[in-house]
Design an enzyme around this catalytic site. Structure first.
Site, short mmCIF file in Angstrom:
data_model
loop_
_atom_site.label_atom_id
_atom_site.label_comp_id
_atom_site.label_asym_id
_atom_site.label_seq_id
_atom_site.Cartn_x
_atom_site.Cartn_y
_atom_site.Cartn_z
N ASP A 39 17.13 17.43 21.16
CA ASP A 39 18.39 17.50 21.49
C ASP A 39 18.79 18.87 21.99
O ASP A 39 18.94 19.06 23.09
CB ASP A 39 19.44 17.18 20.20
CG ASP A 39 20.81 16.73 20.88
OD1 ASP A 39 20.77 16.31 21.83
OD2 ASP A 39 21.65 16.46 19.75
N GLY A 68 -2.58 22.17 9.33
CA GLY A 68 -3.37 21.49 8.45
C GLY A 68 -3.05 21.45 6.78
O GLY A 68 -3.82 21.02 6.08
N GLU A 102 15.84 17.55 5.67
CA GLU A 102 15.92 18.80 5.41
C GLU A 102 17.18 19.36 4.95
O GLU A 102 17.45 20.18 4.15
CB GLU A 102 15.73 19.53 6.81
CG GLU A 102 14.26 19.85 7.31
CD GLU A 102 13.97 20.30 8.65
OE1 GLU A 102 13.15 20.29 9.18
OE2 GLU A 102 15.17 20.89 9.19
#
Length: 521
Positions: A39, A68, A102
């Protein structure tokens, strides 16, 4: 009453040598940014991140995780190791599951740690749309609700997190200058940022426990009152060090914090009555630029405005005269509720009529003194002479200054010379010790200086040695012909931490103070 400043603490022998760590470590990153990359990642967020970096903020987000590694684990770690969170709501935010996950983790950390701060930014959306999942959010949540691959409980967690964060004070941009809006976000983060930790000491022996005692004296649980705590003690006993440690531990729980150091030295320069208030304003605003004030009253008025609307932690370090406090216009009733003022001083009278709670700095006990001197003298050295250390500790009388100066002095010579050097120091104070301890003496009036030296020369008042009965001392010193009755003058010496009157009306003086007086003579 017996002032504890010249009394050694009695502690259990199981006392640990190592000081406890601060209960609230500084996070690694300043800001974690939560946003929808598709966005606004290459537009608004790019500008915001650049502005934060220019203003010395360290930032983190989902694009900056180690390659990784397990992304979920690293993302949780990045959120947990950040001090502040910027949650940017944009029209496409609710369609991003990662953003919502989150946000749940951010709100968990916000509720878990008192010092964490969240600032919601509403970028072309309304706070009510976020709170109720309406407007551009409604379609996204309809899709989440009908997605059979999603746990309904998880969707409910997203909704609750959105509701909680939207109730926090934030910033909104619908239309307008985006560049100015970015600067406003940065400005708000600067206000919210946890203050930089003060350096305490390289060898924090006996500091942590006294800092905890000081924090207890501050009664932080009483959020509806303003409290002044005066920290007393002789020169170089460790008042400032203890207050710094306490400051680092509790500053994050205040809206504004300021440690105004070395007030005594600031007041040695010309025009200090103008420069001292300017120094306080600079400290409170965290701005180092030159402050222009037309007069002293204007400076005091600005200080009053700064402390009247936010919960403040203010430390006035090394105050030795009430005129210094007066020049700042410090009045507890001006401060916002929950504020705390700490004043370090050698002289009780420097606070004037301000009501305060006293905290008396303690001398190190023998175990702490032994530990400190060992650390100072024998880092990585296995050839430690316990008998030599015990003799030094006995002579130092629990005063950190003496231990630090003597350790530096001994290390300039070979070990074989140490015993003879110690014998010399017993009779002649080291120059650095003399200079620091003499500050209290130098502040006395000529009449009080004479009284102090009379006591030093004619009475055995060394710490841990014999004491003198206070009544006998007054009788011996008074001079009816000259109308000299020393009770008030002796009390002034007590207020300046130069002498001590015990609970059983005995008169004592720390050995280092007495040796300082003898050296003056």
């Amino acid at each position: 009453m017996n002032p504890p400043s010249l009394s050694k603490r009695k502690r259990d022998q199981s006392f640990l040598d190592d000081e406890p760590e601060s209960s609230s470590k500084r996070p690694k990153n300043d800001v974690f940014i939560n946003y929808s990359f598709q966005d606004i990642g290459n537009t608004f967020i790019s500008h915001l991140r650049s502005a934060l970096i220019r203003n010395s903020f360290t930032t983190s987000d989902h694009t900056m995780l180690p390659v990784g590694q397990d992304m979920r684990i690293e993302l949780l770690k990045a959120i947990e190791e950040s001090e502040m969170y910027v949650v940017v709501f944009s029209p496409g935010y609710a369609s991003c599951r990662r953003c919502l996950d989150e946000l749940v983790d951010i709100m968990d950390n916000f509720n878990k740690f008192d010092e964490r701060k969240v600032i919601p930014v509403f970028y072309k959306v309304e706070p009510s749309d976020v709170r109720s999942q309406k407007g551009p959010f409604i379609e996204a949540f309809q899709a989440h609700q009908t997605n059979t691959n999603l746990d309904p409980h998880r969707v409910q967690e997203w909704r609750q997190a959105l509701k909680d964060v939207s109730q926090l004070s934030g910033l909104t941009l619908q239309n307008g200058d985006e560049a100015k809006f970015v600067l406003k976000v940065v400005e708000e983060l600067e206000k919210m940022q946890r203050p930089q930790e003060l350096h305490v000491t390289d060898h924090p022996v006996g500091i942590g426990s006294q800092a905890e005692e000081l924090i207890s004296t501050l009664r932080l649980d009483q959020k509806d009152r303003v409290l002044v705590v005066a920290v007393f003690g002789i020169s170089r006993i460790g008042k400032t060090t203890i207050v710094k440690e306490a400051f680092n531990r509790i500053a994050p729980s205040f809206d504004l914090s300021c440690f105004l150091a070395d007030i005594h030295h600031i007041c040695q320069i010309p025009n200090w009555k103008v420069k001292l208030p300017k120094a306080l304003i600079s400290c409170l605003t965290h701005e180092n630029r030159f402050i222009i004030m037309s007069n002293h009253n204007e400076a005091v008025s600005k200080i009053r405005r700064l402390v009247s609307c936010r919960k403040v932690l203010l430390v006035l370090d090394d105050v030795d005269n009430f005129q210094q406090v007066e020049s700042l216009g410090i009045c507890p009733k001006w401060f916002y509720e929950g504020s705390r003022i700490i004043v370090t001083t050698r002289d009780k009278r420097s606070l004037g009529n301000i009501q305060y709670v006293p905290y008396h700095t303690m001398l190190l006990n023998r175990r702490e003194s032994f530990n400190l001197f060992t650390r100072l003298m024998f880092v990585g050295d296995s050839h430690v002479n316990p008998k030599f250390i015990k003799e030094v500790v006995s002579r130092a009388g629990g005063l950190p200054l003496v231990l630090k100066v003597w350790s530096s002095h001994f290390k300039q010579y070979e070990r074989e010379q140490w015993p003879s050097i110690l014998e010399t120091l017993k009779g002649i104070p080291h120059g650095d010790v003399q200079k620091q301890l003499q500050l209290s003496y130098d502040s006395l009036t000529p009449r009080l200086k004479k009284l102090f030296l009379d006591i030093v020369c004619f009475f055995n008042v060394a710490f841990d040695d014999e004491t003198n009965d206070m009544d006998l001392l007054v009788t011996a010193l008074k001079d009816e012909d000259s109308r000299f009755f020393p009770n008030n003058e002796i009390q002034y010496l007590v207020d300046n931490s130069l002498v001590e009157i015990t609970s059983n009306n005995q008169f004592m003086m720390h050995r280092a103070i007495r040796e300082m007086g003898l050296e003056i003579v």
